[in-house]
Write a protein that holds these residues in place. Sequence first.
Motif, PDB file in Angstrom:
ATOM      1  N   VAL A   7      40.255  58.619   5.070  1.00 34.92           N
ATOM      2  CA  VAL A   7      40.425  59.788   5.924  1.00 34.92           C
ATOM      3  C   VAL A   7      41.896  59.884   6.294  1.00 34.92           C
ATOM      4  N   THR A   8      42.472  61.065   6.094  1.00 30.35           N
ATOM      5  CA  THR A   8      43.843  61.323   6.521  1.00 30.35           C
ATOM      6  C   THR A   8      43.791  62.260   7.718  1.00 30.35           C
ATOM      7  N   LEU A   9      44.366  61.810   8.823  1.00 26.55           N
ATOM      8  CA  LEU A   9      44.448  62.616  10.039  1.00 26.55           C
ATOM      9  C   LEU A   9      45.805  63.293  10.083  1.00 26.55           C
ATOM     10  N   ARG A  10      45.813  64.552  10.505  1.00 23.39           N
ATOM     11  CA  ARG A  10      47.062  65.295  10.701  1.00 23.39           C
ATOM     12  C   ARG A  10      46.948  66.034  12.024  1.00 23.39           C
ATOM     13  N   TRP A  11      48.049  66.099  12.749  1.00 18.17           N
ATOM     14  CA  TRP A  11      48.031  66.798  14.031  1.00 18.17           C
ATOM     15  C   TRP A  11      49.334  67.553  14.243  1.00 18.17           C
ATOM     16  N   SER A  12      49.246  68.475  15.172  1.00 19.50           N
ATOM     17  CA  SER A  12      50.422  69.242  15.578  1.00 19.50           C
ATOM     18  C   SER A  12      50.299  69.520  17.065  1.00 19.50           C
ATOM     19  N   GLY A  13      51.434  69.801  17.675  1.00 19.75           N
ATOM     20  CA  GLY A  13      51.434  70.169  19.081  1.00 19.75           C
ATOM     21  C   GLY A  13      51.295  69.022  20.050  1.00 19.75           C
ATOM     22  N   ALA A  14      51.512  67.778  19.612  1.00 17.23           N
ATOM     23  CA  ALA A  14      51.444  66.642  20.542  1.00 17.23           C
ATOM     24  C   ALA A  14      52.566  66.773  21.574  1.00 17.23           C
ATOM     25  N   PRO A  15      52.320  66.344  22.804  1.00 16.14           N
ATOM     26  CA  PRO A  15      53.358  66.436  23.828  1.00 16.14           C
ATOM     27  C   PRO A  15      54.633  65.702  23.406  1.00 16.14           C
ATOM     28  N   THR A  16      55.749  66.314  23.655  1.00 12.96           N
ATOM     29  CA  THR A  16      57.030  65.736  23.231  1.00 12.96           C
ATOM     30  C   THR A  16      57.528  64.649  24.167  1.00 12.96           C
ATOM     31  N   ASN A  17      56.935  64.514  25.339  1.00  9.49           N
ATOM     32  CA  ASN A  17      57.390  63.496  26.283  1.00  9.49           C
ATOM     33  C   ASN A  17      56.645  62.165  26.120  1.00  9.49           C
ATOM     34  N   ALA A  18      55.825  62.034  25.092  1.00  9.92           N
ATOM     35  CA  ALA A  18      55.072  60.791  24.876  1.00  9.92           C
ATOM     36  C   ALA A  18      55.984  59.696  24.348  1.00  9.92           C
ATOM     37  N   ALA A  19      55.738  58.473  24.797  1.00 11.88           N
ATOM     38  CA  ALA A  19      56.437  57.321  24.235  1.00 11.88           C
ATOM     39  C   ALA A  19      55.776  56.916  22.920  1.00 11.88           C
ATOM     40  N   TYR A  20      54.446  57.020  22.881  1.00 11.55           N
ATOM     41  CA  TYR A  20      53.665  56.696  21.685  1.00 11.55           C
ATOM     42  C   TYR A  20      52.461  57.623  21.622  1.00 11.55           C
ATOM     43  N   LEU A  21      51.903  57.743  20.433  1.00 13.16           N
ATOM     44  CA  LEU A  21      50.624  58.405  20.213  1.00 13.16           C
ATOM     45  C   LEU A  21      49.638  57.328  19.790  1.00 13.16           C
ATOM     46  N   MET A  22      48.528  57.224  20.503  1.00  9.80           N
ATOM     47  CA  MET A  22      47.515  56.209  20.218  1.00  9.80           C
ATOM     48  C   MET A  22      46.418  56.866  19.378  1.00  9.80           C
ATOM     49  N   VAL A  23      46.214  56.361  18.157  1.00 13.83           N
ATOM     50  CA  VAL A  23      45.194  56.875  17.240  1.00 13.83           C
ATOM     51  C   VAL A  23      43.958  55.987  17.389  1.00 13.83           C
ATOM     52  N   GLU A  24      42.796  56.620  17.629  1.00 11.04           N
ATOM     53  CA  GLU A  24      41.559  55.874  17.870  1.00 11.04           C
ATOM     54  C   GLU A  24      40.408  56.461  17.062  1.00 11.04           C
ATOM     55  N   TYR A  25      39.369  55.638  16.878  1.00 15.13           N
ATOM     56  CA  TYR A  25      38.150  56.121  16.225  1.00 15.13           C
ATOM     57  C   TYR A  25      36.931  55.528  16.911  1.00 15.13           C
ATOM     58  N   ALA A  26      35.798  56.199  16.699  1.00 16.95           N
ATOM     59  CA  ALA A  26      34.489  55.697  17.123  1.00 16.95           C
ATOM     60  C   ALA A  26      33.517  56.024  15.993  1.00 16.95           C
ATOM     61  N   THR A  27      32.402  55.322  15.945  1.00 17.21           N
ATOM     62  CA  THR A  27      31.397  55.599  14.914  1.00 17.21           C
ATOM     63  C   THR A  27      30.165  56.287  15.496  1.00 17.21           C
ATOM     64  N   GLU A  28      30.234  56.633  16.772  1.00 21.33           N
ATOM     65  CA  GLU A  28      29.190  57.425  17.416  1.00 21.33           C
ATOM     66  C   GLU A  28      29.879  58.538  18.183  1.00 21.33           C
ATOM     67  N   GLU A  29      29.239  59.698  18.258  1.00 24.96           N
ATOM     68  CA  GLU A  29      29.877  60.862  18.863  1.00 24.96           C
ATOM     69  C   GLU A  29      30.396  60.590  20.268  1.00 24.96           C
ATOM     70  N   ASN A  30      29.652  59.879  21.072  1.00 25.35           N
ATOM     71  CA  ASN A  30      30.089  59.533  22.431  1.00 25.35           C
ATOM     72  C   ASN A  30      30.298  58.028  22.562  1.00 25.35           C
ATOM     73  N   GLY A  31      30.610  57.390  21.454  1.00 29.10           N
ATOM     74  CA  GLY A  31      30.759  55.940  21.436  1.00 29.10           C
ATOM     75  C   GLY A  31      32.083  55.463  21.992  1.00 29.10           C
ATOM     76  N   GLU A  32      32.204  54.157  22.039  1.00 26.28           N
ATOM     77  CA  GLU A  32      33.438  53.532  22.516  1.00 26.28           C
ATOM     78  C   GLU A  32      34.484  53.606  21.403  1.00 26.28           C
ATOM     79  N   TYR A  33      35.693  54.013  21.770  1.00 26.80           N
ATOM     80  CA  TYR A  33      36.771  54.159  20.795  1.00 26.80           C
ATOM     81  C   TYR A  33      37.494  52.837  20.566  1.00 26.80           C
ATOM     82  N   THR A  34      37.948  52.656  19.329  1.00 28.66           N
ATOM     83  CA  THR A  34      38.732  51.493  18.913  1.00 28.66           C
ATOM     84  C   THR A  34      40.117  51.977  18.518  1.00 28.66           C
ATOM     85  N   ILE A  35      41.140  51.255  18.949  1.00 25.85           N
ATOM     86  CA  ILE A  35      42.512  51.635  18.633  1.00 25.85           C
ATOM     87  C   ILE A  35      42.823  51.274  17.189  1.00 25.85           C
ATOM     88  N   LEU A  36      43.373  52.253  16.459  1.00 26.27           N
ATOM     89  CA  LEU A  36      43.822  52.031  15.085  1.00 26.27           C
ATOM     90  C   LEU A  36      45.321  51.758  15.018  1.00 26.27           C
TER      91      LEU A  36
END
Length: 181
Positions: free
Chosen positions: A35-64
């Motif tokens: 899976v390739t994720l692409r995004w636009s419009g992220a806030p410019t004042n962020a120090a980092y962008l944290m990419v996460e996933y879950a395997t259930e729609e309302n599940g607990e997210y894991t940091i990638l």
Amino acid sequence: MKLPALCALLLLVGCAPTDQQQAFQLTADLVADDVTLRWSGAPTNAAYLMVEYATEENGEYTILSFLPPDHHEFQHPDLMPATTFYYRVTPLTAPEGQPATAHPQPKEIHLSWQDTSTNEDGYLLERRRTAQPAEVAAYLDPNATSFNLPLLPTDQPATYIPRPFHRGTPSPVTHETIPPD
């Protein structure tokens, strides 16, 4: 203005997405089991962008990954067949910090610092090496004041800076289902 019209107007204003939600978009593309994720419009004042996933729609997210704010793509490779993956990208603001005090041990380095923040969501332990971009070495709980970082034989000397962070509004969630084998 009559009361029903005023209520309808307030409802529309209260339910309208914020400018950040409209601007911060995330898409996912599936090729084979990647899976390739692409995004636009992220806030410019962020120090980092944290990419996460879950395997259930309302599940607990894991940091990638933690990415610099100028990155706009991430690849999640070799995923499990017949599984749906839900993704989000969360901006983290983190003011600059002071280097941690380091006490090297044979297989780890003990780092300590003062907690100077009163309301952080946690700490990012940033690793800075000469002539290389900074990277997140650890994601720590709020009020942390020390951490034992395991060292690998290939690790080079570095400066470690604890940065108290705050979570921003995450991107809208997107998902992809990996086909069965």
